[in-house]
Design an enzyme around this catalytic site. Structure first.
Site, PDB file in Angstrom:
ATOM      1  N   HIS A 118       0.649  -1.668  -0.153  1.00  0.00           N
ATOM      2  CA  HIS A 118      -0.087   0.010   0.087  1.00  0.00           C
ATOM      3  C   HIS A 118       0.845   1.171   0.036  1.00  0.00           C
ATOM      4  CE1 HIS A 118      -3.205   2.485   1.236  1.00  0.00           C
ATOM      5  NE2 HIS A 118      -2.577   2.938   1.571  1.00  0.00           N
ATOM      6  N   HIS A 164       2.306  10.998  -2.862  1.00  0.00           N
ATOM      7  CA  HIS A 164       1.097  10.785  -1.842  1.00  0.00           C
ATOM      8  C   HIS A 164       0.271  12.584  -2.281  1.00  0.00           C
ATOM      9  CE1 HIS A 164      -1.469   9.610   1.865  1.00  0.00           C
ATOM     10  NE2 HIS A 164      -2.049   9.853   1.056  1.00  0.00           N
TER      11      HIS A 164
END
Length: 204
Positions: A118, A164
């Site tokens: 992840h 991100h």
């Protein structure tokens, strides 16, 4: 169940029984399935090894298990009772499954659980750490089969970064991530690598 003795008031000795761990219900049901009248014979243990454990065990292997338990007071001459069977399951003669593929690997991909990463590119926390190919390489070397990449346009809108979004993470170029995956995808496993892209390149 073991015994220990203690002197009481310095004049007489009392013996106390110490109760061991109780076998869980699933172990009890398993024992009942492969035993009769509370005893598992050599033949029944051999059947258990073949059918339930799926081992290529011989009767000599089953006999070796019997022999290893004979010195314990929980062993019965005609076979194993529940406590001895429980002791065997969690003993050295029944080690964990080796770290190798032991399942049928010819089924479609959707039939399997996948070792999944992840935000595989982050070196630390999800708010302010660096993005790098190093965590991707490390994951692949551990056998991870799913790599996740979040795609964002770079500052000049002429290339693609991985980061991100909406945080202070420092981006890494997509092409570097793809090259790292290409070079290390099969360093620990021969099975397919799935790359998931979270696409933020186009506005809606």
């Amino acid at each position: 169940m073991s015994r220990q003795s203690f002197k009481v008031c310095f004049c007489f000795k009392r013996i106390f029984k110490i109760k061991g761990a109780e076998p869980p219900d699933d172990i009890k049901r398993l024992f009942e399935q492969y035993s009769e009248n509370g005893t598992m014979t050599l033949e029944q243990l051999h059947t258990f090894l073949l059918n339930f454990q799926e081992e290529k065990a011989t009767k000599e292997d089953a006999q070796a298990i019997f022999n290893s338990l004979k010195h314990l007071n929980i062993f019965q001459r005609n076979g194993l009772h529940l406590e001895a069977f429980f002791r065997y399951l969690f003993g050295d003669l029944n080690p964990p499954i080796p770290s190798k593929v032991h399942h049928d690997m010819e089924a479609p991909l959707t039939h399997y659980f996948l070792y999944t990463g992840h935000r595989s590119y982050l070196t630390g926390n999800q708010l302010s750490s660096y993005c790098s190919v190093d965590p991707i390489i490390k994951a692949l070397r551990k056998g991870v089969r799913v790599i996740e990449l979040d795609l964002w346009p770079n500052a000049t809108k002429d290339n693609v970064d991985v980061c991100h979004g909406g945080t202070l993470t420092t981006p890494v170029e997509l092409i570097k991530c793809l090259r790292a995956i290409k070079d290390h995808a099969f360093s620990a496993s021969e099975f397919p690598v799935v790359i998931t892209f979270e696409d933020h390149l186009t506005s809606t």
